[in-house]
Design an enzyme around this catalytic site. Structure first.
Site, PDB file in Angstrom:
ATOM      1  CG  HIS B  49      -2.042  -0.765   1.002  1.00 36.57           C
ATOM      2  ND1 HIS B  49      -3.321  -1.208  -0.063  1.00 36.57           N
ATOM      3  CD2 HIS B  49      -1.386  -2.034   1.278  1.00 36.57           C
ATOM      4  CE1 HIS B  49      -4.119  -1.946   0.679  1.00 36.57           C
ATOM      5  NE2 HIS B  49      -3.175  -3.038   1.202  1.00 36.57           N
ATOM      6  CE  LYS B 250      -5.318  -0.064   3.711  1.00 40.76           C
ATOM      7  NZ  LYS B 250      -5.307  -0.779   4.234  1.00 40.76           N
ATOM      8  NE  ARG B 311      -9.902  -6.601   5.722  1.00 45.32           N
ATOM      9  CZ  ARG B 311     -10.573  -7.297   4.951  1.00 45.32           C
ATOM     10  NH1 ARG B 311     -11.011  -8.304   5.963  1.00 45.32           N
ATOM     11  NH2 ARG B 311     -11.438  -7.345   4.176  1.00 45.32           N
ATOM     12  CB  ILE B 336      -0.437  -7.240  12.354  1.00 46.52           C
ATOM     13  CG1 ILE B 336       0.598  -7.065  13.890  1.00 46.52           C
ATOM     14  CG2 ILE B 336       0.309  -6.735  11.084  1.00 46.52           C
ATOM     15  CD1 ILE B 336       0.990  -5.200  13.881  1.00 46.52           C
TER      16      ILE B 336
END
Lengths: 439, 480
Positions: B49, B250, B311, B336
């Protein structure tokens, strides 16, 4: 480009198609030493080696053979004639050089990375099975999910069982054969689920591999969930509606350790694509003319790389045709010869329930006295007819008690009929359902 | 007594192990799975990213920018696939344009270079497949893609070469003691002692943190489902296409992978089960629908596989890279989630600094910073192929025909430091079985090689975890 080896005809694939093509090319005049078969596996015979069941050869040899026996007959022929072949050899690229010759790049442990220059190439790479990912089956991704062919290899070549409680999705022939095979080795095959309202396999396999063993076949069903984080623990199937989407509330869960997939075969044409061969959107195989020649002159295709067959006998027959035509091509009777004598190719059109035809064009000047057209239909039809139109004129209808997607169909055209028909541009093969029942 | 035990051999744990191995200290990495990269690290977007998403001043922002800047040089040093393919965040209306302008400003505060808001036409000139409805886009020239498996493997191999020890199939069940004398107990009854502990346990990082600290953290597994398409789709898009971000992440992206596949996803759904890596019909349909907003004619017929990852979302929403306040010597790399892959090199560097402050370990003479990856026959030129085959004929024996992976490469994958012991381990290192037939043809052949090289019977070969045997029992004697 400098090539390391030379051959007149390179045959890619030493399975039933490649072997038959090689033998026929030799019979048609190509010297054995001018032919080269490149086979990726460590033996000739292709997938037949793991098809240890019988039922092969009824058309070709008028007797019932197992897959390895059927393959062995062709392997013996190739060996007796001294046709060279390389095993453990993978082709990584085919290209056409400026002079029209083909350069085949390949590699193996003995010869390393090498190229072969050839006048003609016969594509005989076969097909692969559609994997789980392409079927979009949700759930976990544990061990124990195999295509039927992979399971067949485990059982018949390695002598190992991939599992003992089995659910099978898809009723393709390999799945049906494996339902019986695993049952014979002590596994419990709980159910065969088929998305479509009809089976994708041969009727005889439904009877001999499922019915005879009391294995239920659930049509219009699919897998909606796979459970088990490490190894498959359960599979859920559900009925599908006319839109082929699962119907809520119809789910049934089967505890099992294995899910086999027999959901269709896909011709392996990655090499053909690289070479620029035009592919059919329906078959995923090359578009070919009456000589089984692709859109690239001097490149022929046969067997399951061309379209998926149900019987190996038909593969052998088709491949022999490709072999003879390739031999003719290298003898200078190729398409670059006298196109004016061939006339404008007649287009063969699949329509009304006929999904595709092989070939899809015919040069009358090049055709044999009898021309076989093979095709499959897209649904089950009872008491329908196969109709053949020359341009817009119906020239023949053939009654068929049953037509099914699992069975390959054929019609034979006579050269004289095509020659006689003034201004012939298209031949249409279609299902005439005027008196029929579609299921 | 180890100097440091790292819990978790994902990308974060492996990167930390490698950074720690720069100095004279004994390092032990404990991993529940049978390989590195078995959790969150294996199922993500593989994106480097640019760094415009994180709120300025957060650990995420800092680590993202630094990691993104480190990645290119690191990819040469450790020889893993990385490509700066650029990225576009697309908008469909004025509100989105406003969001993009805010993102641009935020990115600039974070230190992202070269950001520009461009028109829909300009965006389509870069990416012709972009949806006709796209009216504006944020162009990020520093956006990139990386192979998440090989990034993790590269860190691990290099850490091992520099002395770090890895133990797989080792699930930590209890941590006790204090700085200088921690005891780490595992499911098989073994206990390990360490002076310091690094907690890089992904979605389980809260469990380990809360064993030693009264200041509890809480990690939610946030599931993301993906679909991967055949390499035939290569070139469909070249840049990574994001939609405007929401509070759940995102959004669904459309991106090439380093190897030329097309990847779409992820969804974003909080789940209770930290093992819930199953895909769902709804999730996969959602991905297809949302990705379809970004691009025209998405080649969904070319899907070869789907997968889901989790995640590790911490309630505070930021990375926790710090020593536990009430437990000195216990260091967290927790929460993380994205942009965790991008940040791994920076997190590792920072973590190593924190630990070096405490242990003052001297630099290691003879630290080997460079690693050379396994040769890749599929991408080699004819000349390179000839040379490789001359060196080792096994490089000419193709096992996986879809991805053109040879026996030589598979043997390498098994025999290198922190080598593969599972089918998935081989796949992630050399891509055998990762192609369009999804290992249909090569599974038996790969198993033969694994059995031979590791001295095991075929029935003991597993797909990934210790209970994922591919066969049921030994060789049978047919009675027919």
């Amino acid at each position: 480009m400098n090539a390391d080896k030379k051959a007149k005809i390179v045959i890619i694939g030493g399975g039933p198609a490649g072997l038959s093509a090689a033998a026929a090319a030799n019979e048609a005049g190509a010297a054995a030493g001018d032919i080269l078969i490149l086979e990726r596996d460590n033996v000739l015979g292709g997938i037949l080696n793991q098809c240890i069941h019988n039922g092969f050869g009824l058309h070709t040899f008028k007797e019932e053979l197992t897959g390895p026996e059927y393959a062995a007959r062709f392997v013996s022929t190739v060996q007796e004639r001294g046709i060279p072949y390389l095993l453990n050899t993978i082709v990584v690229d085919i290209s056409v050089d400026g002079d029209g010759s083909k350069v085949v790049s390949a590699m193996n442990r003995t010869d390393g990375f090498f190229t072969v220059r050839a006048d003609a190439v016969i594509l005989a790479m076969g097909c692969r099975e559609r994997p789980r990912g392409a079927l979009n089956i949700p759930g976990y991704r544990p061990a124990g999910i195999y295509t039927a062919g992979t399971a067949q290899r485990f059982v018949n070549i390695e002598g190992r069982m991939p599992g003992h409680e089995v659910v099978i999705l898809g009723s393709g022939d390999i799945g049906l054969i494996m339902a019986r095979r695993m049952t014979l080795e002590g596994a419990k095959v709980k159910v065969v689920a088929e998305l479509m309202p009809y089976s994708g396999g041969l009727k005889r396999n439904i009877v001999q591999c499922l019915d005879d063993f009391g294995i239920p076949l659930k049509l219009s069903h699919t897998v909606t969930d796979i459970r088990g984080r490490e190894r498959v623990e359960a599979v859920t199937i559900a009925e599908v509606g006319p839109d082929r989407k699962p119907v809520p509330g119809t789910e049934e869960t089967y505890t099992c350790d294995t899910l086999l997939l027999s959901c269709g075969l896909i011709p392996e044409n990655e090499l053909s694509s690289q070479l620029g061969v035009e592919l059919s959107r329906v078959t995923s195989g090359p578009v070919v003319n009456e000589s089984l020649e692709t859109s690239v002159p001097g490149v022929f295709a046969c067997g399951n790389v061309l379209h998926v067959h149900d019987l190996v006998d038909y593969v052998s027959e088709e491949a022999a045709n490709a072999g003879r035509n390739a031999a003719g091509y290298v003898e200078g009777n190729g398409s670059e010869g006298k196109p004016e004598e061939d006339g404008t190719p007649v287009q063969v059109i699949a329509k009304d329930g006929v999904r595709y035809t092989v070939p899809s064009s015919i040069r009358i000047g090049r055709m044999n006295d009898l021309q076989l057209i093979r095709f499959r239909v897209g649904a089950v039809y009872r008491d329908a007819s196969i109709a053949i139109d020359f341009n817009d004129t119906v020239v023949r209808t053939q009654k068929k008690r049953i037509l099914a997607p699992g069975e390959m169909e054929q019609v034979i055209l006579k050269k004289e009929d095509l020659q006689k028909f003034e201004g012939l541009k298209t031949i249409t093969i279609r299902v005439d359902t005027s008196e029929a029942k579609k299921q | 007594m180890m100097d440091v035990i790292v819990i978790g051999a994902g990308v974060t744990g492996c990167a930390i192990a490698r950074e720690l191995s720069r100095r004279e200290r004994s390092i032990l990495v404990l991993e529940r799975g049978l390989d590195v990269c078995e959790g969150t690290s294996k199922a993500n977007s593989g994106i480097v990213h640019a760094g415009h998403d994180a709120k300025p001043g957060t650990m995420k922002a800092r680590m993202n920018i630094e990691g993104s800047r480190m990645m290119e040089a690191l990819s040469r040093e450790l020889d893993f696939p990385y490509r700066r393919n650029t990225s576009l965040v697309i908008g469909f209306n004025e509100e989105d344009r406003h969001t993009l302008e805010e993102l641009k400003a935020q990115g600039e505060v974070n230190g992202v270079e070269g950001l520009a808001v461009i028109s829909g036409e300009e965006a389509r000139a870069k990416e012709p497949k972009l949806s006709a409805g796209v009216t504006c886009a944020l162009f990020c020239p520093t956006g990139g893609i990386v192979d998440p498996f090989l990034l993790t493997v590269a860190f691990a191999e290099n850490a091992a070469v520099n002395g770090a020890e890895f133990r797989f199939g080792t699930e930590v069940t209890k941590i006790s003691g204090k700085e200088g004398a921690f005891t780490v107990e595992t499911a098989d009854g073994t206990a390990f002692q360490a002076k310091r502990i690094v907690n890089a346990a992904g979605v389980y990082a809260d469990v380990f943190h809360n064993m030693v600290s009264a200041q509890h953290i809480h990690i939610t597994a946030r599931k993301g489902e993906y679909l991967l398409m055949d390499k035939k789709t290569k070139g469909f898009v070249n840049a990574t296409i994001f939609q405007c971000p929401t509070k759940m992440g995102k959004g669904v992206l459309v991106t090439p992978t380093c190897h030329g596949n097309l990847l779409i996803g992820p969804t974003s759904v909080d789940i209770e089960d930290k093992e819930g890596v199953n895909t769902t019909a709804e999730g996969l349909a959602d991905v297809v629908e949302k990705a379809g907003l970004s691009a025209e004619d998405l080649p969904t017929r070319q899907v070869i596989t789907s997968f889901a990852g989790l995640r590790a979302h911490e309630d505070g929403g930021d990375f926790i890279v710090a020593e536990a306040a009430d437990c000195p010597g216990f260091f967290d790399a927790a929460g993380i989630e994205s942009p965790g892959l991008t940040s791994a090199p920076a997190i590792a560097k920072y973590m190593a600094e924190l630990i070096t402050e405490k242990d003052k370990a001297p630099e290691k003479t003879g630290f080997k910073a460079e690693r050379k990856g396994i040769p890749c026959m599929a991408e080699a030129t004819p000349e390179e192929r000839k040379a490789l085959v001359a060196e080792n004929p096994l490089y000419a024996n193709v096992i996986c025909r879809c991805e053109l992976v040879t026996e030589g490469e598979i043997v390498d994958a098994i025999n290198r430091p922190v080598g593969a012991t599972t089918l998935d381990g081989v796949k992630r290192r050399v891509r055998a079985g990762m192609g369009r037939c999804q290992a249909g043809f090569c599974t038996p052949k790969q198993m033969d090689i694994l059995a031979r090289e590791t001295g095991r019977d075929l029935q003991d070969i597993v797909k990934s975890g210790s209970g994922s045997q591919l066969l049921d029992g030994g060789k049978f004697e047919s009675t027919h």
